[in-house]
Design a protein around this motif. Structure first.
Motif, short mmCIF file in Angstrom:
data_model
loop_
_atom_site.label_atom_id
_atom_site.label_comp_id
_atom_site.label_asym_id
_atom_site.label_seq_id
_atom_site.Cartn_x
_atom_site.Cartn_y
_atom_site.Cartn_z
N GLY A 75 13.47 -28.20 -9.24
CA GLY A 75 13.99 -29.05 -8.18
C GLY A 75 14.31 -30.46 -8.63
O GLY A 75 14.45 -31.36 -7.81
N GLU A 76 14.43 -30.66 -9.95
CA GLU A 76 14.73 -31.99 -10.47
C GLU A 76 16.19 -32.07 -10.90
O GLU A 76 16.83 -31.05 -11.17
N VAL A 77 16.68 -33.29 -11.00
CA VAL A 77 18.06 -33.55 -11.40
C VAL A 77 18.09 -33.69 -12.92
O VAL A 77 17.58 -34.67 -13.46
N PRO A 78 18.68 -32.71 -13.64
CA PRO A 78 18.72 -32.80 -15.11
C PRO A 78 19.81 -33.78 -15.56
O PRO A 78 20.82 -33.98 -14.88
N MET A 79 19.60 -34.40 -16.71
CA MET A 79 20.55 -35.34 -17.29
C MET A 79 21.53 -34.59 -18.19
O MET A 79 21.20 -33.56 -18.75
N VAL A 80 22.73 -35.15 -18.32
CA VAL A 80 23.79 -34.53 -19.13
C VAL A 80 24.36 -35.60 -20.06
O VAL A 80 24.85 -36.64 -19.58
N PRO A 81 24.31 -35.42 -21.37
CA PRO A 81 24.87 -36.42 -22.28
C PRO A 81 26.38 -36.57 -22.08
O PRO A 81 27.06 -35.61 -21.70
N LEU A 82 26.89 -37.76 -22.33
CA LEU A 82 28.31 -38.05 -22.19
C LEU A 82 28.96 -37.98 -23.58
O LEU A 82 28.59 -38.75 -24.47
N ALA A 83 29.91 -37.08 -23.74
CA ALA A 83 30.61 -36.94 -25.02
C ALA A 83 31.61 -38.09 -25.20
O ALA A 83 32.11 -38.66 -24.23
N TRP A 130 30.31 -41.26 -13.52
CA TRP A 130 29.33 -40.88 -14.54
C TRP A 130 27.94 -40.69 -13.93
O TRP A 130 27.18 -39.82 -14.36
N THR A 131 27.59 -41.50 -12.93
CA THR A 131 26.30 -41.34 -12.25
C THR A 131 26.25 -39.98 -11.54
O THR A 131 25.26 -39.26 -11.64
N ALA A 132 27.34 -39.66 -10.83
CA ALA A 132 27.39 -38.37 -10.13
C ALA A 132 27.29 -37.20 -11.11
O ALA A 132 26.71 -36.16 -10.79
N ARG A 133 27.85 -37.38 -12.31
CA ARG A 133 27.82 -36.32 -13.34
C ARG A 133 26.51 -36.33 -14.12
O ARG A 133 26.33 -35.55 -15.04
N ARG A 134 25.60 -37.25 -13.77
CA ARG A 134 24.25 -37.33 -14.34
C ARG A 134 24.24 -37.76 -15.81
O ARG A 134 23.40 -37.32 -16.58
N HIS A 135 25.16 -38.66 -16.17
CA HIS A 135 25.21 -39.18 -17.54
C HIS A 135 24.36 -40.45 -17.65
O HIS A 135 24.68 -41.44 -16.99
N PRO A 136 23.31 -40.46 -18.47
CA PRO A 136 22.54 -41.68 -18.64
C PRO A 136 23.40 -42.89 -19.06
O PRO A 136 23.09 -44.02 -18.71
N ALA A 137 24.50 -42.65 -19.75
CA ALA A 137 25.37 -43.75 -20.18
C ALA A 137 25.95 -44.51 -18.98
O ALA A 137 26.40 -45.65 -19.14
N SER A 138 25.94 -43.91 -17.80
CA SER A 138 26.45 -44.62 -16.62
C SER A 138 25.72 -45.94 -16.42
O SER A 138 26.31 -46.95 -16.04
N TRP A 139 24.42 -45.93 -16.73
CA TRP A 139 23.62 -47.14 -16.54
C TRP A 139 24.05 -48.25 -17.48
O TRP A 139 23.97 -49.43 -17.12
N ALA A 172 19.31 -51.13 -13.40
CA ALA A 172 20.14 -50.30 -14.27
C ALA A 172 19.47 -50.10 -15.62
O ALA A 172 19.52 -49.01 -16.20
N ALA A 173 18.83 -51.14 -16.14
CA ALA A 173 18.11 -51.01 -17.41
C ALA A 173 16.96 -50.02 -17.26
O ALA A 173 16.75 -49.14 -18.12
N ILE A 174 16.24 -50.12 -16.16
CA ILE A 174 15.15 -49.18 -15.90
C ILE A 174 15.71 -47.77 -15.72
O ILE A 174 15.17 -46.80 -16.26
N GLY A 175 16.81 -47.65 -14.96
CA GLY A 175 17.44 -46.35 -14.76
C GLY A 175 17.86 -45.72 -16.07
O GLY A 175 17.65 -44.52 -16.29
N TYR A 176 18.46 -46.52 -16.94
CA TYR A 176 18.88 -45.99 -18.24
C TYR A 176 17.69 -45.45 -19.02
O TYR A 176 17.74 -44.33 -19.56
N LEU A 177 16.62 -46.22 -19.09
CA LEU A 177 15.44 -45.77 -19.83
C LEU A 177 14.85 -44.50 -19.22
O LEU A 177 14.48 -43.56 -19.94
N ARG A 178 14.75 -44.46 -17.90
CA ARG A 178 14.18 -43.28 -17.22
C ARG A 178 15.07 -42.05 -17.41
O ARG A 178 14.58 -40.97 -17.68
#
Length: 185
Positions: A75-83, A130-139, A172-178
């Motif tokens: 039930g968690e939101v998985p992260m997806v790397p941004l190519a 990018w946030t909607a697509r779950r890319h950490p780089a969005s932060w 955003a910095a905290i979001g990126y790290l998390r």
């Protein structure tokens, strides 16, 4: 500073905080934030940012659906790397959008800061996608944009909103790290 700005700031802060925590409630709270800021930006003639709230509202709905469909078995939101390729395409589209919106608002409206407002708005759409697509780089993009937004809102004497964007830079910095940490798990 108005009551509208105070409420918009509080609701927006909550939405970003929930997003950083990957909590699904970030989406309905984000919709409310869009509505509040639409009215505020209309009042101060930041038309690109006003229009951006409509587009953000649509992207919030998209993100809500994408996150709900993309939950993992826990039930968690998985992260997806941004190519690199999709990142460059999105940033190029952001630049083209900034140019088109900037030209339009500088020629056909009484926008206060047409080019800056348009560039920030266009690239914010990229970051939101990018946030909607779950890319950490969005932060990382949000950190850059929010930093510039602080200056624009100080210039427009939207002090509380400038403070919100300064705080959002930290979130955003905290979001990126998390999110980065969650993507490694």
């Amino acid at each position: 500073m108005s009551w509208l700005e105070i409420v918009a700031v509080a609701v927006s802060f909550l939405a970003i905080w929930l997003t950083a925590r990957r909590h699904m409630a970030c989406w309905p709270v984000g919709l409310l934030s869009c509505a509040l800021y639409f009215k505020l930006f209309l009042d101060v003639r930041l038309y690109a940012d006003m229009a951006l709230q409509v587009l953000f509202g649509l992207s919030v709905i998209y993100g809500w659906i994408a996150w709900a469909r993309g939950l993992d078995e826990w039930g968690e939101v998985p992260m997806v790397p941004l190519a690199r390729g999709p990142a460059l395409v999105a940033l190029s589209l952001g630049a083209m959008g900034a140019g088109a919106i900037g030209w339009f608002t500088s020629h056909y409206t009484d926008a206060a800061l047409p080019w800056m407002d348009s560039a920030l708005s266009s690239f914010s759409l990229v970051a939101q996608y990018w946030t909607a697509r779950r890319h950490p780089a969005s932060w990382l993009l949000w950190i850059a944009l929010d930093t510039i937004y602080v200056g624009m809102f100080v210039f427009k004497a939207l002090w509380l909103t400038a403070g919100l964007y300064a705080a959002m830079t930290g979130l955003a910095a905290i979001g990126y790290l998390r999110w980065r940490r969650a993507g490694m798990g």
